[in-house]
Scaffold this motif. Structure first.
Motif, PDB file in Angstrom:
ATOM      1  N   PHE A  77      31.891  26.375  30.524  1.00 34.95           N
ATOM      2  CA  PHE A  77      31.227  25.890  29.317  1.00 34.95           C
ATOM      3  C   PHE A  77      30.973  27.037  28.347  1.00 34.95           C
ATOM      4  CE2 PHE A  77      27.371  25.060  26.882  1.00 34.95           C
ATOM      5  CZ  PHE A  77      27.657  23.833  26.318  1.00 34.95           C
ATOM      6  N   GLY A  78      30.571  28.195  28.888  1.00 40.88           N
ATOM      7  CA  GLY A  78      30.291  29.341  28.022  1.00 40.88           C
ATOM      8  C   GLY A  78      31.507  29.794  27.247  1.00 40.88           C
ATOM      9  N   LEU A 106      21.237  25.697  25.906  1.00 36.81           N
ATOM     10  CA  LEU A 106      22.396  25.186  26.634  1.00 36.81           C
ATOM     11  C   LEU A 106      23.034  26.234  27.536  1.00 36.81           C
ATOM     12  CD1 LEU A 106      24.079  23.005  23.833  1.00 36.81           C
ATOM     13  CD2 LEU A 106      22.435  22.316  25.595  1.00 36.81           C
ATOM     14  N   LEU A 107      23.285  27.415  26.982  1.00 33.84           N
ATOM     15  CA  LEU A 107      23.932  28.453  27.781  1.00 33.84           C
ATOM     16  C   LEU A 107      23.125  28.880  29.005  1.00 33.84           C
ATOM     17  CD1 LEU A 107      25.627  30.767  25.141  1.00 33.84           C
ATOM     18  CD2 LEU A 107      26.691  29.131  26.680  1.00 33.84           C
ATOM     19  N   PRO A 108      21.777  28.996  28.915  1.00 38.73           N
ATOM     20  CA  PRO A 108      21.046  29.403  30.117  1.00 38.73           C
ATOM     21  C   PRO A 108      21.282  28.500  31.323  1.00 38.73           C
ATOM     22  CG  PRO A 108      19.633  29.613  28.202  1.00 38.73           C
ATOM     23  CD  PRO A 108      20.894  28.917  27.740  1.00 38.73           C
ATOM     24  N   HIS A 109      21.677  27.265  31.093  1.00 35.27           N
ATOM     25  CA  HIS A 109      21.875  26.329  32.212  1.00 35.27           C
ATOM     26  C   HIS A 109      23.349  26.073  32.504  1.00 35.27           C
ATOM     27  CE1 HIS A 109      20.384  23.116  34.903  1.00 35.27           C
ATOM     28  NE2 HIS A 109      21.541  22.530  34.611  1.00 35.27           N
ATOM     29  N   PHE A 110      24.194  25.947  31.468  1.00 34.71           N
ATOM     30  CA  PHE A 110      25.586  25.511  31.661  1.00 34.71           C
ATOM     31  C   PHE A 110      26.601  26.625  31.514  1.00 34.71           C
ATOM     32  CE2 PHE A 110      23.284  21.759  29.986  1.00 34.71           C
ATOM     33  CZ  PHE A 110      23.513  20.878  31.028  1.00 34.71           C
ATOM     34  N   ASP A 111      26.200  27.841  31.228  1.00 31.22           N
ATOM     35  CA  ASP A 111      27.121  28.917  30.867  1.00 31.22           C
ATOM     36  C   ASP A 111      28.280  29.064  31.846  1.00 31.22           C
ATOM     37  OD1 ASP A 111      28.318  31.111  29.776  1.00 31.22           O
ATOM     38  OD2 ASP A 111      26.771  32.538  30.349  1.00 31.22           O
ATOM     39  N   ALA A 112      28.000  29.237  33.140  1.00 29.18           N
ATOM     40  CA  ALA A 112      29.046  29.562  34.111  1.00 29.18           C
ATOM     41  C   ALA A 112      29.663  28.336  34.774  1.00 29.18           C
ATOM     42  CB  ALA A 112      28.468  30.489  35.185  1.00 29.18           C
ATOM     43  N   TRP A 126      18.847  19.013  33.717  1.00 26.07           N
ATOM     44  CA  TRP A 126      18.544  19.959  32.624  1.00 26.07           C
ATOM     45  C   TRP A 126      17.566  19.344  31.633  1.00 26.07           C
ATOM     46  CZ3 TRP A 126      19.996  18.711  27.549  1.00 26.07           C
ATOM     47  CH2 TRP A 126      19.715  19.690  26.603  1.00 26.07           C
ATOM     48  N   GLU A 127      17.804  18.078  31.273  1.00 24.80           N
ATOM     49  CA  GLU A 127      16.951  17.412  30.296  1.00 24.80           C
ATOM     50  C   GLU A 127      15.521  17.280  30.822  1.00 24.80           C
ATOM     51  OE1 GLU A 127      17.358  13.563  27.334  1.00 24.80           O
ATOM     52  OE2 GLU A 127      18.221  13.463  29.338  1.00 24.80           O
TER      53      GLU A 127
END
Length: 508
Positions: A77-78, A106-112, A126-127
């Motif tokens: 995602f990142g 968004l990135l703190p959770h989905f980045d990798a 996440w929500e």
């Protein structure tokens, strides 16, 4: 190649299904279609054979795309969102909002996580975590950004479906949204006038009075009000051509109005005179940031990246007094003993200190948060906001309603303001103007024009604004203004706000 086969008194259509197998054209119920002529049957057979070939080609393409997605869906995602953001070409404000949503939430959770590995349960988790920390309305906005990003990934065939799509309840009656915020607070013309007067008392000048009145009687957006140039403040109308949008960095970007809502907003004669008189009295110079002359000036001193030279703390340390005493010497010297004043003035001269206010005057433009927190909200609610180390507190005023300032302002006050419209915000002026027009029975086509809205319905296509509509609205707004002035004079015949005091004295 298809062919027509004679069957008694009709023809049936036969077509090649591959591998030497022939099929017959059937209807939607699976019954053989009987054609009256050989030509009709032949054409139907050829069409059926062509459809079969196209379907086979589509299946092959789906297989190839699925194989491609297996490889492309492994992109994280990142990595994808970095490429996605670089492809966007939107307004600076929108780009900044997207950047804040992506980097902050968004990135703190989905980045990798690989795009193909993001599932609906991951987004729900996440929500849920975000709602425990932030307002539901903010989380809803961030989820919309996530949905947009993943929707573009679907369009690029990187993933097969969008896991951020909200699944609506089926078989259940739709209820009121749990995330819906409170209703917007509005006020009436008298409330608007009183808030404008208080705003001017807090700022010590007329700019804020006219700004609140103009916003409440035109429905201008905040950026359109701040970005109103003197060249577009014309007799009996305001031309909305630009706005000043404040980015998170504090930079004010001069850009077109929202959704390209260029328009002329009619204003009554009395408001046109107020604006013209204000422009002539202020005699504003072009700002250094845009080189344009604006109707309204900022409040307080300009923002600078860093302070150069001695500070008030340095003066206080050298003179052996508090910074409050230094402030009094600079702004209210009559409150300081002569010996102390001389000592402070000597320290100022020795250090070469220059106060920020004297060095640079007023800031070029209003700042949204500062104006709302320290001018508009106290004027509407009667309370200053919380700011460490002080808690929220009522605005202290003298017996005639003028705010007290400086040290021991609460002790020197004899009263405090009562709320006029708690929860009222600068944007509430826009809602107020729309509500007032509803009360006056203004045609919807004229309301949409003034607000900068577009109605895409068929009925709106056949509705048009006429001079009679405009004239009637100006009469109605003038009547409401005169009524509010009369109500204000009934409270007290004078005002400490110069422009309002003149208006009260001019009433018959």
């Amino acid at each position: 190649m298809g062919f027509a086969e004679k069957r008694g008194n009709y023809y049936r259509a036969r077509y090649n299904a591959g591998e030497g197998k022939y099929l017959t054209v059937l209807d939607c119920n699976g019954v053989v279609v009987k054609f009256g002529t050989k030509r009709e049957a032949k054409k139907a057979a050829d069409d059926a054979e062509a459809d079969l070939r196209r379907a086979g080609a589509a299946v092959d393409a789906d297989v190839r795309r699925a194989a491609s997605r297996t490889a492309l869906g492994s992109e994280t995602f990142g990595d994808y969102v970095s490429r996605w953001y670089g492809d966007q070409d939107l307004a600076p404000s929108t780009m900044e909002n997207y950047c804040n949503h992506i980097e902050g939430h968004l990135l703190p959770h989905f980045d990798a996580i690989a795009l193909s590995a993001i599932e609906r349960r991951d987004i729900k988790q996440w929500e849920k975590g975000q709602k425990a920390l932030y307002a539901a309305s903010s989380v809803k906005t961030w989820r919309s950004t996530l949905h947009l990003i993943l929707a573009d990934a679907v369009d690029e065939n990187l993933i097969s479906s969008n896991p951020a799509t909200q699944r609506r309840g089926r078989g259940k009656r739709a209820g009121r949204s749990r995330d819906r915020g409170p209703e917007r607070v509005v006020t009436d013309p008298v409330g608007l006038l009183l808030i404008a007067e208080r705003a001017a008392l807090l700022s010590g000048r007329d700019d804020e009075f006219l700004g609140v009145i103009l916003k409440g009687y035109t429905g201008l957006r905040w950026g359109e009000l701040v970005g109103l140039e003197t060249a577009f403040a014309r007799p009996r109308r305001i031309r909305v051509e630009w706005q000043l949008y404040e980015l998170g960095s504090g930079e004010l970007v001069r850009c077109p109005p929202k959704d390209d809502s260029y328009r002329d907003v009619d204003i009554p004669d009395w408001l046109s005179r107020l604006v013209a008189n204000h422009i002539s009295e202020v005699k504003a110079a072009p700002c250094v940031c845009h080189g344009k002359t604006y109707v309204f000036r900022g409040l307080g001193t300009p923002r600078t990246r860093e302070h150069h030279g001695p500070k008030a703390e340095d003066v206080a340390r050298l003179a052996g007094v508090s910074t409050g005493t230094v402030s009094n010497v600079l702004n209210r010297p009559d409150r300081v003993a002569d010996s102390t004043r001389v000592r402070v003035e000597t320290a100022i001269a020795d250090l070469g200190f220059v106060s920020g206010g004297r060095a640079s005057g007023h800031a070029a433009h209003w700042r949204r948060s500062g104006f709302a927190a320290w001018v508009f909200t106290p004027a509407a609610s009667g309370w200053y906001p919380k700011k460490a180390p002080q808690e929220a507190r009522p605005v202290p005023v003298t017996a005639d309603g003028v705010p007290t300032r400086g040290r021991n302002s609460q002790g020197r006050a004899t009263a405090c303001w009562v709320p006029i419209a708690s929860g009222f915000t600068p944007h509430g002026c826009r809602h107020t103007h729309r509500t007032v027009m509803d009360e006056l029975g203004t045609p919807k086509v004229l309301m949409d024009e003034r607000m900068g809205h577009i109605d895409g319905s068929v009925s709106a296509r056949y509705a048009h604004v006429t001079p009679g509509m405009r004239a009637q609205l100006m009469k109605d707004l003038t009547r409401m203004w005169e009524w509010s002035l009369a109500a204000r004079r009934a409270m007290s015949p004078r005002s400490h706000v110069a422009v309002l005091d003149r208006l009260l004295q001019e009433l018959p």
